[in-house]
Design an enzyme around this catalytic site. Structure first.
Site, PDB file in Angstrom:
ATOM      1  N   ASN A 168       0.796  -1.239   0.000  1.00  0.00           N
ATOM      2  CA  ASN A 168       0.000   0.000   0.000  1.00  0.00           C
ATOM      3  C   ASN A 168       0.824   1.283   0.000  1.00  0.00           C
ATOM      4  O   ASN A 168       0.374   2.304  -0.505  1.00  0.00           O
ATOM      5  CB  ASN A 168      -1.023  -0.020   1.146  1.00  0.00           C
ATOM      6  CG  ASN A 168      -0.401  -0.235   2.502  1.00  0.00           C
ATOM      7  OD1 ASN A 168       0.763  -0.613   2.612  1.00  0.00           O
ATOM      8  ND2 ASN A 168      -1.166   0.007   3.544  1.00  0.00           N
ATOM      9  N   GLU A 265       4.121  -4.125  12.199  1.00  0.00           N
ATOM     10  CA  GLU A 265       3.091  -3.131  11.876  1.00  0.00           C
ATOM     11  C   GLU A 265       1.989  -3.860  11.140  1.00  0.00           C
ATOM     12  O   GLU A 265       2.097  -4.132   9.946  1.00  0.00           O
ATOM     13  CB  GLU A 265       3.665  -2.029  10.963  1.00  0.00           C
ATOM     14  CG  GLU A 265       4.728  -1.163  11.587  1.00  0.00           C
ATOM     15  CD  GLU A 265       4.200  -0.234  12.665  1.00  0.00           C
ATOM     16  OE1 GLU A 265       2.960  -0.180  12.869  1.00  0.00           O
ATOM     17  OE2 GLU A 265       5.019   0.412  13.319  1.00  0.00           O
ATOM     18  N   CYS A 299      -3.678   0.652   6.719  1.00  0.00           N
ATOM     19  CA  CYS A 299      -3.835  -0.160   7.931  1.00  0.00           C
ATOM     20  C   CYS A 299      -4.463   0.613   9.082  1.00  0.00           C
ATOM     21  O   CYS A 299      -5.179   0.042   9.880  1.00  0.00           O
ATOM     22  CB  CYS A 299      -2.490  -0.716   8.344  1.00  0.00           C
ATOM     23  SG  CYS A 299      -1.233   0.546   8.482  1.00  0.00           S
ATOM     24  N   GLU A 479       7.346   2.919  14.508  1.00  0.00           N
ATOM     25  CA  GLU A 479       8.075   3.536  13.407  1.00  0.00           C
ATOM     26  C   GLU A 479       7.911   5.042  13.561  1.00  0.00           C
ATOM     27  O   GLU A 479       6.928   5.512  14.139  1.00  0.00           O
ATOM     28  CB  GLU A 479       7.534   3.042  12.061  1.00  0.00           C
ATOM     29  CG  GLU A 479       7.707   1.533  11.945  1.00  0.00           C
ATOM     30  CD  GLU A 479       7.556   0.980  10.548  1.00  0.00           C
ATOM     31  OE1 GLU A 479       6.440   0.980  10.019  1.00  0.00           O
ATOM     32  OE2 GLU A 479       8.587   0.533   9.982  1.00  0.00           O
TER      33      GLU A 479
HETATM   34  N1  LIG Z   1      -0.656  -3.115   7.959  1.00  0.00           N
HETATM   35  C1  LIG Z   1      -0.642  -2.794   6.687  1.00  0.00           C
HETATM   36  O1  LIG Z   1      -0.203  -1.719   6.323  1.00  0.00           O
HETATM   37  C2  LIG Z   1      -1.113  -3.756   5.692  1.00  0.00           C
HETATM   38  C3  LIG Z   1      -2.045  -4.719   5.964  1.00  0.00           C
HETATM   39  N2  LIG Z   1      -2.424  -5.587   4.996  1.00  0.00           N
HETATM   40  C4  LIG Z   1      -3.471  -6.564   5.249  1.00  0.00           C
HETATM   41  O2  LIG Z   1      -3.044  -7.799   4.751  1.00  0.00           O
HETATM   42  C5  LIG Z   1      -3.950  -8.287   3.754  1.00  0.00           C
HETATM   43  C6  LIG Z   1      -3.226  -9.087   2.720  1.00  0.00           C
HETATM   44  O3  LIG Z   1      -2.193  -8.331   2.083  1.00  0.00           O
HETATM   45  P1  LIG Z   1      -0.822  -9.000   1.730  1.00  0.00           P
HETATM   46  O4  LIG Z   1       0.036  -8.105   0.952  1.00  0.00           O
HETATM   47  O5  LIG Z   1      -1.131 -10.342   1.147  1.00  0.00           O
HETATM   48  O6  LIG Z   1      -0.192  -9.076   3.202  1.00  0.00           O
HETATM   49  P2  LIG Z   1       0.860 -10.101   3.702  1.00  0.00           P
HETATM   50  O7  LIG Z   1       0.951  -9.951   5.179  1.00  0.00           O
HETATM   51  O8  LIG Z   1       0.601 -11.433   3.160  1.00  0.00           O
HETATM   52  O9  LIG Z   1       2.222  -9.576   3.045  1.00  0.00           O
HETATM   53  C7  LIG Z   1       3.035  -8.566   3.568  1.00  0.00           C
HETATM   54  C8  LIG Z   1       4.471  -8.855   3.224  1.00  0.00           C
HETATM   55  O10 LIG Z   1       4.902 -10.059   3.840  1.00  0.00           O
HETATM   56  C9  LIG Z   1       5.463 -10.933   2.872  1.00  0.00           C
HETATM   57  N3  LIG Z   1       5.227 -12.317   3.301  1.00  0.00           N
HETATM   58  C10 LIG Z   1       4.158 -13.096   3.015  1.00  0.00           C
HETATM   59  N4  LIG Z   1       4.300 -14.294   3.605  1.00  0.00           N
HETATM   60  C11 LIG Z   1       5.471 -14.257   4.284  1.00  0.00           C
HETATM   61  C12 LIG Z   1       6.164 -15.208   5.090  1.00  0.00           C
HETATM   62  N5  LIG Z   1       5.682 -16.419   5.339  1.00  0.00           N
HETATM   63  N6  LIG Z   1       7.341 -14.832   5.629  1.00  0.00           N
HETATM   64  C13 LIG Z   1       7.835 -13.612   5.427  1.00  0.00           C
HETATM   65  N7  LIG Z   1       7.236 -12.695   4.655  1.00  0.00           N
HETATM   66  C14 LIG Z   1       6.066 -13.011   4.090  1.00  0.00           C
HETATM   67  C15 LIG Z   1       4.771 -10.538   1.604  1.00  0.00           C
HETATM   68  O11 LIG Z   1       5.485 -10.984   0.479  1.00  0.00           O
HETATM   69  C16 LIG Z   1       4.731  -9.044   1.731  1.00  0.00           C
HETATM   70  O12 LIG Z   1       5.974  -8.463   1.404  1.00  0.00           O
HETATM   71  C17 LIG Z   1      -4.621  -7.039   3.244  1.00  0.00           C
HETATM   72  O13 LIG Z   1      -5.822  -7.310   2.633  1.00  0.00           O
HETATM   73  C18 LIG Z   1      -4.750  -6.261   4.522  1.00  0.00           C
HETATM   74  O14 LIG Z   1      -5.836  -6.695   5.280  1.00  0.00           O
HETATM   75  C19 LIG Z   1      -1.840  -5.522   3.769  1.00  0.00           C
HETATM   76  C20 LIG Z   1      -0.930  -4.586   3.436  1.00  0.00           C
HETATM   77  C21 LIG Z   1      -0.535  -3.596   4.392  1.00  0.00           C
HETATM   78  C1  LIG Z   2       0.551   7.263   5.683  1.00  0.00           C
HETATM   79  N1  LIG Z   2      -0.528   6.761   6.495  1.00  0.00           N
HETATM   80  C2  LIG Z   2      -0.386   7.281   7.831  1.00  0.00           C
HETATM   81  C3  LIG Z   2      -1.793   7.215   5.963  1.00  0.00           C
HETATM   82  C4  LIG Z   2      -0.571   5.301   6.518  1.00  0.00           C
HETATM   83  C5  LIG Z   2       0.711   4.611   6.866  1.00  0.00           C
HETATM   84  C6  LIG Z   2       0.513   3.226   7.394  1.00  0.00           C
HETATM   85  C7  LIG Z   2       0.304   2.158   6.368  1.00  0.00           C
HETATM   86  O1  LIG Z   2       1.294   1.575   5.916  1.00  0.00           O
HETATM   87  O2  LIG Z   2      -0.857   1.865   6.036  1.00  0.00           O
END
Ligand SMILES: NC(=O)C1=CN([C@@H]2O[C@H](COP(=O)(O)OP(=O)(O)OC[C@H]3O[C@@H](n4cnc5c(N)ncnc54)[C@H](O)[C@@H]3O)[C@@H](O)[C@H]2O)C=CC1
Ligand SMILES: C[N+](C)(C)CCCC(=O)O
Length: 505
Positions: A168, A265, A299, A479
């Site tokens: 994102n 995070e 997030c 962070e």
């Molecule tokens: N907190 C946040 O900013 C975010 C939350 N999300 C949430 O996660 C959901 C799924 O998105 P994804 O991109 O599929 O999230 P994800 O948690 O699967 O992936 C995030 C990162 O972790 C890596 N990853 C995946 N499996 C791993 C493993 N076993 N070991 C180490 N690294 C690994 C991925 O390649 C990516 O770089 C979204 O729909 C949302 O609900 C997604 C993106 C950002």
């Molecule tokens: C930039 N902000 C604060 C809107 C979101 C940053 C956190 C995220 O990775 O989703």
């Protein structure tokens, strides 16, 4: 000095195809030898293939980590002021020379609007600038002991840190992780999300141009397998992860095997509480900022909007009016306010949440449908019109689970006590918000919300000076802000005896 574009842009009908290697270690781009597991990367705005993401295997991950380690040995010996000078140069290169190009590429790869992407890149250089400012201030303590003896503490780096990013905020996340790491004297291997591999490697080139030792910032592409290799590698001291809760748990579990430090995070389902004494127009604007940035794929979004019953009608009317006015379409156009979701499966997942909400009794007040822009080149894009859901209850899936799309759920409430209990009734705890004119109430609510951030009379403002991170299952560690130094350094105590040893033996 002629600035050479590092990317080879092949314009076919005004579109971009990226052919360059997207990995970076030892100070240069690297193409993995084995390309059999290549995956297509899509442009969300058009649905067309942008490039191939070739995942790194064991050999590549090992090379990148070793490269990081050799840089760490040099970088950690520099003074904070020397590190700061190089980091400031990196921030300057982004700000003055590269900002617009990176923002454009971020839009092409992520689908968010250019206006937002430009802010993301600005936040990235601000973060590097901020930690450059902190680097020379890092210091230990001197502690006087009896008889002229003393102790002192040294703030030392951890070593090679791994950053694993989400899709994102691809460039911004890489900066949020590398800047504090570098200020403390660490090196980093960064793995972007396989869906957004394009911009992290540009950050690597910028750091190099600014003068960091080769290997200080490395990029390895890949998904879960590559991530697993990074988390298991014995030369890695720390993993900083941004992504979903299930993956975060795995990262922590893997890191536990060799006692690596972790920052997580993770996701959220944050509450935004709107009291009847609020300034209504600001509350409405706040609710939109809390839900619709980056197509709702944020997030910390405040997706559970609790509205005090007395103002429900005017609030909903105004929110719907403004939501309907959001300009969706080509994210590269200045006037666009909402672009495309990250992928087709993700779009379908978001639409699935909306139909499930309806089945459970929620009412769609606007949006929530696939959107097809009139421009023929955007027909295959992943657009969803921003959605406001009314008649929501706390037990509905759309209120309990992170949707990660442009979907706002509105929930009525009557009293402060009741809304606090409901707001906290979640396993997440990333952010929260409150709109009220009553200052005592605002601070009381902020105190009682179980979340890492509480916004009073605004939402989703995260200046780099301010710590960001979760409570409960939204993760731990922080962070941004001064405190993040704690998460990228370790303290050594040195005890100095000035007299004789008083032995008991
Ligand atoms: N907190 C946040 O900013 C975010 C939350 N999300 C949430 O996660 C959901 C799924 O998105 P994804 O991109 O599929 O999230 P994800 O948690 O699967 O992936 C995030 C990162 O972790 C890596 N990853 C995946 N499996 C791993 C493993 N076993 N070991 C180490 N690294 C690994 C991925 O390649 C990516 O770089 C979204 O729909 C949302 O609900 C997604 C993106 C950002
Ligand atoms: C930039 N902000 C604060 C809107 C979101 C940053 C956190 C995220 O990775 O989703």
């Amino acid at each position: 000095y002629i600035y050479i574009y590092i990317y080879i842009y092949i314009y076919i009908y005004n579109t971009l195809v990226v052919k360059e290697a997207l990995n970076f270690w030892g100070g240069a781009r690297v193409q993995p030898k084995d390309t059999k597991n290549a995956e297509p990367v899509y442009e969300p705005a058009t649905g067309r293939v942008l490039c191939d993401m070739i995942p790194c295997g064991e050999v590549e991950v090992d090379e990148a980590i070793k490269s990081a380690h050799s840089a760490y040995l040099k970088w950690s010996k520099l003074s904070g002021l020397e590190r700061a000078r190089i980091m400031l140069e990196a921030a300057r290169i982004i700000r003055v020379k590269r900002r617009d190009g990176i923002a454009r590429l971020e839009v092409i790869n992520n689908g968010k609007s250019i206006t937002e992407a430009e802010v993301d890149i600005d936040v990235a250089w601000q973060c590097i600038e901020y930690y450059a400012g902190i680097a020379p201030t890092l210091a230990g303590q001197h502690i006087q002991l009896p008889g002229g003896s003393f102790a002192y503490t040294r703030r030392e780096p951890l070593g090679v840190c791994v950053g694993i990013g989400a899709w994102n905020y691809p460039f911004q996340i890489a900066a949020w992780k590398s800047a504090p790491a570098f200020a403390c004297g660490n090196a980093m291997v960064f793995k972007p999300s396989p869906m957004t591999p394009l911009t992290a490697v540009i950050l690597a080139e910028i750091y190099k141009e600014a003068g960091v030792p080769d290997g200080l910032f490395n990029v390895v592409q890949g998904g879960a397998e590559t991530g697993t290799l990074l988390c298991h590698h014995p030369m890695v001291a720390k993993v900083s992860f941004t992504g979903s809760v299930p993956t975060g748990k795995k990262v922590m579990e893997m890191s536990a095997k060799s006692v690596k430090q972790v920052t997580l995070e993770l996701g959220g389902k944050s509450p935004l509480i709107i009291f009847k004494d609020c300034e209504l127009e600001n509350a409405v604007k706040g609710a939109l900022m809390a839900n619709f940035l980056t197509q709702g794929e944020v997030c910390c979004n405040g997706t559970r909007v609790f509205v005090q019953r007395e103002i429900m009608k005017p609030f909903v009317e105004e929110v719907v009016k403004r939501t309907k006015a959001i300009v969706i379409g080509d994210p590269l156009l200045e006037g666009t306010r909402m672009g495309a979701l990250i992928s087709k499966p993700h779009m379908e997942k978001v639409l699935g949440f909306i139909s499930q909400a309806q089945q459970q009794g929620a009412k769609v007040l606007c949006g929530g449908e696939p959107y097809v822009p009139s421009d023929p080149k955007l027909k295959g894009g992943y657009y969803v019109s921003p959605c406001v859901l009314d008649n929501c209850r706390d037990d509905m899936t759309c209120v309990k689970e992170e949707i990660f799309g442009p979907v706002m759920s509105i929930l009525p409430f009557d009293t402060e006590e009741e809304v606090l209990q409901r707001a906290n009734n979640t396993t997440f705890g990333l952010a929260s918000g409150v709109f009220t004119r009553d200052i005592a109430r605002a601070h009381r609510v902020a105190e009682n919300l179980q979340a890492g951030t509480c916004f009073i009379n605004n939402y989703n403002v995260s200046p780099v000076e301010v710590p960001f991170g979760g409570y409960k299952m939204s993760g731990f560690g922080r962070e941004n802000g001064v405190v993040t130094i704690e998460y990228y350094s370790q303290l050594k105590t040195v005890v100095v005896e000035m007299g004789d040893v008083e032995s008991l033996f």
